[in-house]
Enzyme design. Sequence first.
Site, short mmCIF file in Angstrom:
data_model
loop_
_atom_site.label_atom_id
_atom_site.label_comp_id
_atom_site.label_asym_id
_atom_site.label_seq_id
_atom_site.Cartn_x
_atom_site.Cartn_y
_atom_site.Cartn_z
N LYS A 116 0.90 -1.21 -0.05
CA LYS A 116 0.12 -0.17 0.04
C LYS A 116 1.13 1.31 -0.13
O LYS A 116 1.73 1.34 0.77
CB LYS A 116 -0.91 0.02 1.36
N VAL A 117 0.49 2.12 -1.02
CA VAL A 117 1.37 3.21 -1.05
C VAL A 117 0.47 4.61 -1.47
O VAL A 117 -0.62 4.49 -2.29
CB VAL A 117 2.35 3.41 -2.33
#
Length: 375
Positions: free
Chosen positions: A147-148
Amino acid sequence: MTHVVQLTNPLVEVLGYGQSIWFDNIRRSLITSGELERMIREDGLRGVTSNPAIFEKAIAETDEYAAEIDELRGGSESDPKALYETIAIEDIKAAADILRSVYDETGGRDGYISLEVSPELAKDTEGTIAEAERLWATVARPNLMIKVPATPAGIPAIRTLISKGINVNVTLLFAKEAYEQVAEAYISGLEEHAAKGHDVSHVASVASFFISRIDTAVDKRLAAIGGPDAEALMGKAAIANAKLTYARYQEIYGGERWAALAAKGAHTQRLLWASTSTKNPDYRDVVYVEELIGPDTVDTVPPATFDAFRDHGKPRASLEEDVEGGAATMAALAKIGVDFDEVTDELLDQAVAAFSDAFVSLLASVGRTCSPATA
């Protein structure tokens, strides 16, 4: 694992409309009790998402991790972040292994578990890339997504990670314009990956578009404006914004540029509806699931909403209904004085701060759990 699903389950019915339901929660007991396997088997569950706030709640509100944290502390590991990563990665690996059958059966389209980079890196492109690469190598599962956040620093990191063949769940999307930047990062990253001679069919990504927080913010402004015109727009902005963004998704992935990648086996970067719990008790408790069902999308659903939709959800092909009405809603908001760009900018800033605060609280919880007093 053979997946036998109940045809009368609304969660399962959603699959018939081309949407995958993921679960926005993780904790040790979900894995060890067999509950995750049951959800896959009976509810048609296709994936799981996590974030530091979810882990913080699991660690702070249960004793599921206390013994393990104390044992790690006894082995001379005292850094809270290292302790958190050790226990989180154990959960992520175990969930990935359970979801692997979904991943295999769907040809890599579903069956993912997400693990977030530190929220402290939201403004650090190179730091994000380095941590994502480290987590990807440590978990070592093809059905992991890193997740970014879709911050100005995060978007170039997303492109680089995709170009390296690392799956990415892009989080904290609120604006259609930001989504367009994310789609460009994904496509250009895939093009670079292909240019290096790599197989693009093994790269996956979702763009997590937040929903209910938008209505909360816009409704507050509408209440301040007052009057029947403002009242008529209450609770409409989030769904309108999502529908217009989905229409843009269809345009982007219906073009010639994408066709060249699709011919090489590339998967589209699906829109994932996040923040789908209903914050306003005056609204239907499953409205952000029911109104956003459409092909080639994902809805990650928190536990209470998941149970509510299983109980009384009414699936239909809703996402492509009245897109023109969505455009009219956005125009009406602008006319009445709601600056939607300002709203989404503020929401992004608030979300980054909230996730950072949750991470600090998470590390504090780990520190308390593993303190000498509890050892």
